[in-house]
Design a protein around this motif. Structure first.
Motif, short mmCIF file in Angstrom:
data_model
loop_
_atom_site.label_atom_id
_atom_site.label_comp_id
_atom_site.label_asym_id
_atom_site.label_seq_id
_atom_site.Cartn_x
_atom_site.Cartn_y
_atom_site.Cartn_z
N TYR A 1 1.06 -1.15 -0.29
CA TYR A 1 -0.09 -0.07 0.00
C TYR A 1 0.88 1.21 -0.12
O TYR A 1 1.93 1.25 0.50
N GLU A 2 0.29 2.45 -0.52
CA GLU A 2 0.95 3.54 -0.47
C GLU A 2 0.36 4.65 0.59
O GLU A 2 -0.67 4.91 0.47
N PRO A 3 1.30 4.97 1.58
CA PRO A 3 0.65 5.87 2.66
C PRO A 3 -0.14 7.01 2.18
O PRO A 3 -1.14 7.46 2.74
N ASP A 4 0.68 7.75 1.27
CA ASP A 4 0.22 8.97 0.67
C ASP A 4 -1.52 8.84 0.15
O ASP A 4 -2.29 9.46 0.33
N GLU A 5 -1.51 7.79 -0.59
CA GLU A 5 -2.85 7.21 -1.07
C GLU A 5 -3.67 6.85 0.06
O GLU A 5 -5.00 7.36 0.05
N LEU A 6 -3.40 6.38 1.19
CA LEU A 6 -4.12 5.99 2.17
C LEU A 6 -4.71 7.02 3.10
O LEU A 6 -5.78 7.08 3.72
N ILE A 7 -3.86 8.30 2.91
CA ILE A 7 -4.26 9.51 3.58
C ILE A 7 -5.72 10.09 2.84
O ILE A 7 -6.83 10.43 3.89
N GLN A 8 -5.98 9.76 1.53
CA GLN A 8 -7.19 10.16 0.90
C GLN A 8 -8.22 9.18 1.24
O GLN A 8 -9.45 9.48 1.45
N GLU A 9 -7.92 7.95 1.31
CA GLU A 9 -8.70 7.10 1.40
C GLU A 9 -9.12 6.96 3.06
O GLU A 9 -10.49 6.60 3.31
N PHE A 10 -8.26 7.04 4.03
CA PHE A 10 -8.73 7.14 5.42
C PHE A 10 -9.76 8.41 5.41
O PHE A 10 -10.86 8.40 6.13
N GLY A 11 -9.59 9.39 4.67
CA GLY A 11 -10.48 10.40 4.91
C GLY A 11 -11.69 10.24 4.42
O GLY A 11 -12.80 10.58 4.85
N ASP A 12 -11.93 9.38 3.08
CA ASP A 12 -12.84 9.06 2.31
C ASP A 12 -13.96 8.19 3.17
O ASP A 12 -15.10 8.43 3.44
#
Length: 368
Positions: free
Chosen positions: A210-221
């Motif tokens: 997983y990519e942490p920077d992508e997860l930032i958006q996903e966690f928010g979503d």
């Protein structure tokens, strides 16, 4: 509705009194029954609610007295979750711990014990607001799915999107169920966001594909999705710290990486953020806030030394350079007992710190 979070507020967990610790040990050894343990929990919760009222807090909790862990007890009550024991050195000490992993289709159990726990707290809170704390959804996403060796060895879902769909629907039901139980002040505690800026955890996340920077958006979503149908008269806040286990922390790094995405989640009425030491970084990330309140966690729960009121007021004024003073509040940086063991402070230290929060906030906002 009275503005939540309050000018002087608290995160939620409180030091377990010795009588409760003794009872837990007796229950573990089979000396007393579950019913007898519950009776002692009831007695100690009633006492701690009265203490919170006495110092003037506007929202009370049960101190999380029925829990072993601030998060696992709730997560373990969901369908599709398995708890396991292990040894960890993650907090800088070697200790026994427990973890969870997704072992089946995730769903909310309408008989989740936390609902009855809340009703008990609310009954004894009387005219004071009863605050309910639960772990946020991304605690499950990160620990029980993304980073879980157990899950990767026996994956339940064919697609990540299927899991996320169930995670969202589960938590939407959680929010509504607490509302139906009478809860009007719900707090999501979610330290998982720390893994998105801590370099060691970012590496672990990448190792798992997983990519942490992508997860930032996903966690928010995900967080926004679980709150999309939040009742208008229910306040929901978010609490974040960098870990709190017997006065030790877990994550290192600043809010800068996550602040923009996190602080624009407008369904939250406020954010409890840790700012008790130099590890917290500057107040600069607060410039990302919209119209919600920021509860400054300036009073530490990790050490017994009582903060200086004058210095606290200076720090509140410093934060007001980045966000309006009218949007700021004050609290301890975390709970005093995220686990049954508690932090390295005494009950007297705990109550003195909470009293200081109340008195300082009244000096800064005298009309509230």
């Amino acid at each position: 509705m009275t503005t939540i979070p309050f000018r002087y507020d608290q995160v939620g967990s409180l030091l377990r009194p010795q009588a409760l610790k003794d009872a837990r040990e007796k229950f573990k050894e089979g000396i007393i029954s579950k019913k007898e343990l519950t009776q002692i929990e009831d007695q100690e919760i009633i006492k701690v609610i009265e203490k919170q009222k006495k110092i003037g807090l506007q929202a009370v909790t049960d101190g999380e007295f029925r829990r072993r862990w601030w998060h696992l007890d709730f997560i373990a009550g969901l369908a599709g979750i398995t708890v396991y024991d292990f040894e960890t050195t993650a907090f800088g000490i070697t200790t026994e711990a427990q973890g969870t992993y997704v072992s089946g289709k995730l769903a909310f159990d309408k008989n989740h014990p936390f609902l009855e726990h809340f009703k008990f707290t609310q009954k004894h809170a009387g005219k004071i607001i009863a605050k309910q704390t639960i772990p946020g959804p991304n605690m499950i996403y990160l620990d029980s799915f993304i980073l879980s060796k157990h899950y990767h060895e026996n994956p339940v879902y064919k697609e990540k999107s299927e899991f996320i769909k169930d995670l969202i629907s589960t938590y939407k039901e959680v929010v509504q169920s607490f509302y139906d139980a009478g809860c009007r002040y719900l707090q999501l505690d979610d330290t998982s966001w720390g893994g998105l800026f801590d370099e060691r955890f970012r590496g672990l996340i990448q190792q798992n594909g997983y990519e942490p920077d992508e997860l930032i958006q996903e966690f928010g979503d995900i967080t926004e999705a679980i709150l999309v149908d939040k009742p208008a008269d229910m306040a929901v806040t978010f609490h974040f710290c960098k870990g709190n286990f017997q006065s030790h922390w877990l994550y290192n790094g600043s809010y800068d990486t996550i602040a923009e995405r996190l602080l624009k989640i407008e369904q939250f009425d406020g954010f409890f953020l840790e700012f008790d030491d130099e590890r917290s970084g500057s107040f600069d990330p607060l410039k990302n806030i919209k119209n919600q309140r920021i509860v400054l966690g300036l009073v530490t729960t990790k050490t017994p030394e009582l903060e200086d009121k004058k210095q606290l007021i200076e720090r509140i004024n410093e934060a007001s350079r980045f966000v309006s003073l009218n949007q700021l509040c004050l609290s301890p940086q975390c709970g005093f007992s995220s686990t049954h063991e508690g932090n390295k402070v005494s009950e007297d230290d705990q109550w003195a710190k909470l009293q200081l929060v109340v008195e300082t906030a009244k000096d800064v906002w005298p009309n509230e």
